[in-house]
Design an enzyme around this catalytic site. Structure first.
Site, short mmCIF file in Angstrom:
data_model
loop_
_atom_site.label_atom_id
_atom_site.label_comp_id
_atom_site.label_asym_id
_atom_site.label_seq_id
_atom_site.Cartn_x
_atom_site.Cartn_y
_atom_site.Cartn_z
N ARG A 35 -12.47 14.80 10.52
CA ARG A 35 -12.59 15.54 9.26
C ARG A 35 -13.08 16.97 9.47
O ARG A 35 -12.74 17.86 8.70
CB ARG A 35 -13.52 14.79 8.30
N LYS A 198 -3.28 -7.89 -0.11
CA LYS A 198 -3.09 -8.45 -1.45
C LYS A 198 -2.12 -7.68 -2.32
O LYS A 198 -2.11 -6.45 -2.34
CB LYS A 198 -4.43 -8.47 -2.18
N GLY A 354 -6.28 3.86 3.98
CA GLY A 354 -7.11 2.83 4.61
C GLY A 354 -6.64 2.31 5.94
O GLY A 354 -6.61 3.03 6.94
N GLY A 377 -8.80 6.46 -0.66
CA GLY A 377 -8.71 6.21 -2.10
C GLY A 377 -7.87 7.25 -2.82
O GLY A 377 -7.07 6.94 -3.71
P1 AMP Z 1 -5.24 -3.44 2.77
O1 AMP Z 1 -6.63 -2.87 2.82
O2 AMP Z 1 -4.84 -4.00 1.45
O3 AMP Z 1 -4.22 -2.48 3.33
O4 AMP Z 1 -5.26 -4.72 3.71
C1 AMP Z 1 -5.45 -4.62 5.08
C2 AMP Z 1 -5.84 -5.97 5.59
O5 AMP Z 1 -4.80 -6.88 5.38
C3 AMP Z 1 -6.12 -5.96 7.07
O6 AMP Z 1 -7.47 -6.21 7.27
C4 AMP Z 1 -5.27 -7.12 7.60
O7 AMP Z 1 -5.95 -7.94 8.49
C5 AMP Z 1 -4.94 -7.89 6.34
N1 AMP Z 1 -3.71 -8.69 6.49
C6 AMP Z 1 -2.51 -8.28 6.86
N2 AMP Z 1 -1.64 -9.31 6.96
C7 AMP Z 1 -2.33 -10.42 6.63
C8 AMP Z 1 -2.00 -11.82 6.57
N3 AMP Z 1 -0.78 -12.25 6.84
N4 AMP Z 1 -2.96 -12.66 6.22
C9 AMP Z 1 -4.20 -12.23 5.94
N5 AMP Z 1 -4.58 -10.94 5.99
C10 AMP Z 1 -3.66 -10.03 6.33
#
Ligand code: AMP
Length: 396
Positions: A35, A198, A354, A377
């Site tokens: 940064r 998710k 992220g 964010g």
């Molecule tokens: P996000 O912050 O929504 O981008 O989510 C990132 C997280 O999703 C990471 O920590 C990954 O470990 C998790 N992730 C990715 N694929 C899977 C999966 N098939 N099952 C569980 N967690 C997952």
């Protein structure tokens, strides 16, 4: 869009909101200087014009009171070293002390103010506090993309005291440009790759980008909500049952818009959520009970490769698997390679938000893609189609 290139800072005091919210170790040393490096071009432009730079930032979450552990004094030497100019530090960000330090400041000099969040007025977006800050400079520059989605005193409210004397720093201008390249002016075919855990955290992004893309790859943990909604058997894979209907709606909407959705067809399944688990590649619609999909499979990756290499504009947010565990990082690493290859062939690629940023850094793709966003964010809110208050305040 007013940027620093529209101003000459000769004999001017530039009040610059930077994002120096850097990680510190137990000895209060900076462990990641990204940064600070990112803020350098704007600071240098001001100094080279013959102006002086007053830098303001937050560090951590001091909750509106002085917390010596979170003093920006800890980073002065690192900033001096990176910018190549001795940085003066003042242990307050408003009031007499700060004003005195500013009045002593000569062209070519840099002053770093103390942590803005030692005052609760900062995050409250207090107008009087913002007015006090505004007294410290002739021209206001916002170069902190990481906080552009917050209507705080130093990121948004302060701008109202600088009529015709406010602009974006070069980092913020680059971020805006990169997002526009994907969302507005991107060369077709446009591809978005959304991974991560998710559906619920990505749904607004999916809805906002669907009309703007030709292809959408959905990977990571989100896969299983879509697969189950279509009648597939997902074993113990992560799933948000209450989002199944929404998943079907997205698929329908995509079809109506002519957007091609690509979901994994096979996955690497594990018999527990652990790097040491037993694994096997299985059809995504037929995952046995007791097994969960933790990465994209070989056939899926081959398909994703074709889509990535055929795309001229690529947005990537979210890993394709549980990349934190070595045995489930392959899909994410391969995807990074495909995007690097497409970029080398002339495509524009933006990675942001992220965990995908963590992944590109960890696996060494950062300088092989066109742009890596510095704001988690803020990037996500931009992709959701929201107008960021820090950006709107400069444009007002
Ligand atoms: P996000 O912050 O929504 O981008 O989510 C990132 C997280 O999703 C990471 O920590 C990954 O470990 C998790 N992730 C990715 N694929 C899977 C999966 N098939 N099952 C569980 N967690 C997952």
């Amino acid at each position: 869009m007013a940027t620093i290139e529209d101003f000459n800072f000769n004999d001017k005091k530039a009040l610059i909101r930077v994002d120096f919210n850097v990680p510190l170790n137990e000895e209060q040393q900076v462990t990641d200087t990204t940064r600070i490096h990112a803020a350098k071009p704007t600071i240098i432009k001001v100094l080279e014009d013959g102006g002086s730079a007053i830098l303001m930032s937050h560090l951590g979450r001091p909750k509106g009171e002085v917390n010596p552990e979170l003093s920006l004094g800890h980073i002065v030497d690192t900033v001096s070293e990176i910018i190549g100019v001795h940085v003066i530090f003042v242990d307050d960000c408003v009031g007499e002390k700060a004003e005195q330090a500013v009045s002593n400041l000569q062209p070519g000099q840099i002053l770093l103010l103390e942590n803005l969040r030692f005052y609760s007025e900062e995050t409250k977006g207090d107008t009087q506090f913002a007015e006090q800050l505004s007294k410290l400079g002739d021209i206001y520059i916002n170069d902190a993309f990481g906080t552009a989605h917050r209507a705080h005193a130093s990121t948004t409210i302060v701008a109202q005291f600088f009529e015709n004397a406010k602009c974006f720093g070069s980092l913020l201008a680059k971020e805006i440009d990169a997002i526009d390249k994907v969302m507005k002016t991107g060369e077709k075919p446009v591809l978005a790759i959304l991974g991560g855990a998710k559906v619920s955290s990505k749904i607004t992004i999916i809805e906002n980008i669907l009309p703007k893309v030709d292809h959408l790859i959905i990977g990571g943990g989100m896969t299983y909500t879509f697969v189950k909604a279509q009648g597939g058997k997902i074993g113990d894979s992560i799933c948000e049952d209450y989002k199944q209907e929404l998943a079907l709606e997205i698929l329908k909407k995509a079809e109506a818009l002519g957007v091609q959705i690509h979901l994994p067809v096979d996955v690497l399944a594990a018999d527990s959520f652990s790097n040491d688990a037993n694994t096997k590649e299985v059809d995504v619609t037929n995952i046995p009970d007791g097994w969960q999909g933790l990465d994209a499979g070989t056939v899926s990756m081959q398909r994703f490769k074709e889509v990535v290499l055929a795309s001229k504009t690529i947005l990537w947010n979210g890993p394709l698997g549980v990349f934190e565990m070595e045995n489930f990082a392959k899909g994410t690493i391969e995807l990074g390679n495909f995007i690097s290859e497409a970029t080398k062939n002339g495509s524009f690629s933006l990675v942001g938000g992220g965990d995908s940023v963590a992944a590109v850094k960890q696996f060494g793709f950062a300088d092989k893609v066109s742009y890596v966003s510095t704001g988690g964010g803020a990037m996500l809110e931009s992709l959701e189609g929201k107008t960021l208050p820090g950006i709107a305040a400069i444009q007002a």
